[in-house]
Design an enzyme around this catalytic site. Structure first.
Site, PDB file in Angstrom:
ATOM      1  N   HIS A  32       0.843  -1.195   0.000  1.00 24.50           N
ATOM      2  CA  HIS A  32       0.000   0.000   0.000  1.00 24.50           C
ATOM      3  C   HIS A  32       0.877   1.244   0.000  1.00 24.50           C
ATOM      4  CE1 HIS A  32      -3.844   2.041   0.644  1.00 24.50           C
ATOM      5  NE2 HIS A  32      -3.198   2.857   1.468  1.00 24.50           N
ATOM      6  N   ASP A  34       0.929   5.209   0.053  1.00 31.99           N
ATOM      7  CA  ASP A  34       0.167   6.424   0.342  1.00 31.99           C
ATOM      8  C   ASP A  34       0.863   7.636  -0.243  1.00 31.99           C
ATOM      9  OD1 ASP A  34      -2.096   5.568   1.984  1.00 31.99           O
ATOM     10  OD2 ASP A  34      -0.571   4.931   3.420  1.00 31.99           O
ATOM     11  N   MET A  36       0.714  11.580  -0.626  1.00 32.06           N
ATOM     12  CA  MET A  36       0.084  12.728   0.030  1.00 32.06           C
ATOM     13  C   MET A  36       0.668  14.037  -0.492  1.00 32.06           C
ATOM     14  SD  MET A  36       0.186  11.394   3.965  1.00 32.06           S
ATOM     15  CE  MET A  36      -0.544   9.842   4.456  1.00 32.06           C
ATOM     16  N   HIS A  67      -2.523   4.754  -3.370  1.00 30.90           N
ATOM     17  CA  HIS A  67      -3.627   5.513  -2.788  1.00 30.90           C
ATOM     18  C   HIS A  67      -3.298   7.002  -2.883  1.00 30.90           C
ATOM     19  CE1 HIS A  67      -6.007   6.377   1.209  1.00 30.90           C
ATOM     20  NE2 HIS A  67      -6.574   6.941   0.162  1.00 30.90           N
ATOM     21  N   MET A  69      -3.899  10.497  -2.075  1.00 33.43           N
ATOM     22  CA  MET A  69      -4.546  11.453  -1.167  1.00 33.43           C
ATOM     23  C   MET A  69      -4.114  12.846  -1.582  1.00 33.43           C
ATOM     24  SD  MET A  69      -4.437   9.506   2.514  1.00 33.43           S
ATOM     25  CE  MET A  69      -2.981   8.494   2.258  1.00 33.43           C
ATOM     26  N   MET A 138     -11.594   4.816   4.703  1.00 35.23           N
ATOM     27  CA  MET A 138     -10.652   5.328   5.691  1.00 35.23           C
ATOM     28  C   MET A 138     -11.240   5.115   7.081  1.00 35.23           C
ATOM     29  SD  MET A 138      -7.975   6.368   4.096  1.00 35.23           S
ATOM     30  CE  MET A 138      -7.210   6.873   5.650  1.00 35.23           C
ATOM     31  N   ASP A 176      -8.555   1.070   5.924  1.00 35.26           N
ATOM     32  CA  ASP A 176      -7.239   1.711   6.005  1.00 35.26           C
ATOM     33  C   ASP A 176      -7.178   2.674   7.180  1.00 35.26           C
ATOM     34  OD1 ASP A 176      -4.841   2.976   5.623  1.00 35.26           O
ATOM     35  OD2 ASP A 176      -5.336   3.829   3.676  1.00 35.26           O
TER      36      ASP A 176
END
Length: 219
Positions: A32, A34, A36, A67, A69, A138, A176
């Site tokens: 995974h 992330d 950001m 993912h 964000m 989330m 998550d």
């Protein structure tokens, strides 16, 4: 079968190769990632180059769960697909045209996921459930690792799981945030099929046992 996706956000950024190796060594199903931007969430992480470097290292078979964000993720879909993402997940709160974004992700040959913040009602994505590969709920406020799971999200997961069963949908239901050995059973029972574990995984002394507990294979 429950899939476990260690979040590389909790790995040592100065030695990401070791973080990736550790996840795969202990049987991670997905990695995974992330991403950001410091705008959609109050933190910065890494970008497409990190994804490309990880892909180059792990080869073609590892599943990179990217993912995003970030605000207006549609601006960067091609970049992350080219970097080697297996799946690109966007937030319904951050994209201007979810239908078109899903279409573009699929046109790039990549699985499409849609994420919901804890306060976002699942009804906003009901029209898209038949065409996406993953719904990511989330279970913390996005932006930082190490938070406690927000229990009020569990009914949302349950409702999505019921909708999935009733309509014969095939999407993965991913939880998550704040996932630990002591709350994984609640998430599994609600219908989650993918559990993202960051600080719990990388901070565990016995990672093999933790993964078994997360999957419900060990009490």
């Amino acid at each position: 079968m429950i899939k476990i996706a260690p979040s590389l956000l909790s790995a040592d950024f100065s030695d990401m190769r070791s973080g990736v190796e550790t996840a795969l060594k202990y049987g991670a199903d997905w990695l995974h990632c992330d991403v950001m931007d410091g705008v959609f969430v109050p933190n910065l992480s890494f970008g497409s180059k990190m994804i490309a470097d990880i892909r180059r290292y792990v080869g073609k078979d590892a599943y990179l769960d990217v993912h995003l964000m970030i605000v207006k993720p549609e601006r960067y879909l091609e970049r992350f697909a080219e970097a080697g993402a297996s799946q690109i997940t966007v937030h319904v709160e951050a994209t201007e045209d979810l239908q078109e974004t899903i279409r573009r992700i699929h046109a790039l040959g990549v699985d499409a996921g849609v994420s919901l913040n804890p306060s976002t009602d699942e009804t906003v994505i009901l029209p898209f459930l038949e065409e996406i590969e993953t719904v990511l709920c989330m279970t913390v406020v996005p932006g930082y690792g190490g938070q406690r799971l927000i229990g009020s999200v569990i009914p949302k997961i349950l409702r999505l799981a019921e909708r999935k069963k009733e309509n014969g949908y095939s999407f993965e239901l991913e939880a998550d945030g704040g996932v630990r050995a002591d709350n994984a059973s609640v998430l599994r029972e609600a219908g989650a099929t993918v559990l993202v574990a960051g600080s719990a995984f990388y901070g565990a002394e016995d990672k093999k046992s933790l993964l078994r507990k997360l999957k419900g294979e060990e009490d």
